[in-house]
Scaffold this motif. Structure first.
Motif, mmCIF file in Angstrom:
data_model
loop_
_atom_site.group_PDB
_atom_site.id
_atom_site.type_symbol
_atom_site.label_atom_id
_atom_site.label_comp_id
_atom_site.label_asym_id
_atom_site.label_seq_id
_atom_site.Cartn_x
_atom_site.Cartn_y
_atom_site.Cartn_z
ATOM 1 N N ASN A 1 40.825 7.786 16.909
ATOM 2 C CA ASN A 1 40.305 6.601 17.600
ATOM 3 C C ASN A 1 39.515 5.749 16.609
ATOM 4 O OD1 ASN A 1 39.082 4.695 19.199
ATOM 5 N ND2 ASN A 1 38.706 6.112 20.893
ATOM 6 N N SER A 2 40.196 4.799 15.974
ATOM 7 C CA SER A 2 39.552 3.988 14.945
ATOM 8 C C SER A 2 38.442 3.105 15.506
ATOM 9 C CB SER A 2 40.579 3.161 14.185
ATOM 10 O OG SER A 2 41.256 2.311 15.068
ATOM 11 N N LYS A 3 38.511 2.749 16.789
ATOM 12 C CA LYS A 3 37.463 1.930 17.398
ATOM 13 C C LYS A 3 36.140 2.703 17.418
ATOM 14 C CE LYS A 3 38.193 -1.666 20.676
ATOM 15 N NZ LYS A 3 38.688 -2.090 21.965
ATOM 16 N N LYS A 4 36.188 3.966 17.813
ATOM 17 C CA LYS A 4 34.990 4.800 17.829
ATOM 18 C C LYS A 4 34.473 5.035 16.410
ATOM 19 C CE LYS A 4 35.367 7.495 22.047
ATOM 20 N NZ LYS A 4 35.548 8.833 22.618
ATOM 21 N N LEU A 5 35.394 5.227 15.472
ATOM 22 C CA LEU A 5 34.994 5.489 14.096
ATOM 23 C C LEU A 5 34.239 4.311 13.488
ATOM 24 C CD1 LEU A 5 37.959 7.414 12.476
ATOM 25 C CD2 LEU A 5 35.688 8.271 13.017
ATOM 26 N N ARG A 6 34.630 3.099 13.858
ATOM 27 C CA ARG A 6 33.954 1.913 13.313
ATOM 28 C C ARG A 6 32.492 1.848 13.728
ATOM 29 N NH1 ARG A 6 39.102 -1.405 13.609
ATOM 30 N NH2 ARG A 6 38.823 -1.226 15.836
ATOM 31 N N LYS A 7 32.169 2.466 14.863
ATOM 32 C CA LYS A 7 30.793 2.461 15.347
ATOM 33 C C LYS A 7 29.905 3.453 14.598
ATOM 34 C CE LYS A 7 31.990 0.960 19.975
ATOM 35 N NZ LYS A 7 31.997 1.278 21.396
ATOM 36 N N ILE A 8 30.520 4.416 13.915
ATOM 37 C CA ILE A 8 29.740 5.387 13.153
ATOM 38 C C ILE A 8 29.323 4.737 11.849
ATOM 39 C CG2 ILE A 8 29.713 7.671 12.099
ATOM 40 C CD1 ILE A 8 31.847 8.487 14.160
ATOM 41 N N ARG B 1 29.038 17.966 16.045
ATOM 42 C CA ARG B 1 29.050 16.627 16.655
ATOM 43 C C ARG B 1 28.412 15.554 15.775
ATOM 44 N NH1 ARG B 1 28.066 16.846 22.896
ATOM 45 N NH2 ARG B 1 29.665 15.280 22.754
ATOM 46 N N LYS C 1 32.410 13.254 12.017
ATOM 47 C CA LYS C 1 33.796 13.024 12.414
ATOM 48 C C LYS C 1 34.634 13.113 11.149
ATOM 49 C CE LYS C 1 33.255 12.116 16.757
ATOM 50 N NZ LYS C 1 33.280 13.284 17.587
#
Length: 163
Positions: free
Chosen positions: A22-29, A62, A65
């Motif tokens: 999920n690249s969208k979630k990864l961008r938030k990290i 957790r 990622k």
């Protein structure tokens, strides 16, 4: 020079691999880390298994990622050369933790896997180095980033290029 000594490429279920879906979630990290992992205590199969167990632990943690991993390479030891060949690989991970906290966690993972620091460049069960931290420069007594010798080490250059 550290660039001689390559012996072979080793692949496994986790090396090489793309983990992130999920690249969208990864961008938030917040931060991207490049970690170098290595080890040479035990035979090749056991060291590879140790790397795979590290991946499983990191997937369950957790705070991190996993994004991707390189193939594993086998290469001659450098520095202190009177020891077994090393297996090395590179991981890309994401975390919102700052570099010194990640360093502390990685040192704890080394301990979990039986790392003992007897002398510089000694044989080791598992070595985890932070190679890069979101292209930031950090210079402290405990941590220098990017890793000051990474660009001289085949154990980093080759896996990174293959990733």
């Amino acid at each position: 020079m550290y660039c001689s000594g390559f012996k072979k490429i080793i692949k496994s279920a986790f090396f090489p691999r793309k983990f992130a879906r999920n690249s969208k979630k990864l961008r938030k990290i917040r931060y991207t880390y490049i970690l170098g992992i290595g080890g040479n205590i035990a035979n090749e199969k056991e060291v590879k298994s140790r790397f795979e167990r590290l991946i499983v632990k990191l997937e369950k943690d957790r705070r991190f990622k996993l994004v991707k991993s390189s193939p594993i390479i086998k290469n001659k030891a450098f520095g202190y050369e009177n020891q077994a060949d090393f297996l090395n690989a590179v991981l890309e991970i994401k975390s919102s933790l700052y570099a010194l906290k990640v360093l502390k966690i990685m040192l704890n993972y080394e301990k979990i896997f039986g790392r003992k620091r007897s002398f510089k460049n000694a044989p080791r069960t598992l070595d985890i180095d932070i190679i890069d931290f979101s292209a930031k420069i950090r210079q402290s007594e405990r941590l220098r980033l990017p890793h000051p010798k990474a660009c001289q080490r085949l154990s980093v250059i080759l896996p990174l290029a293959m990733m």
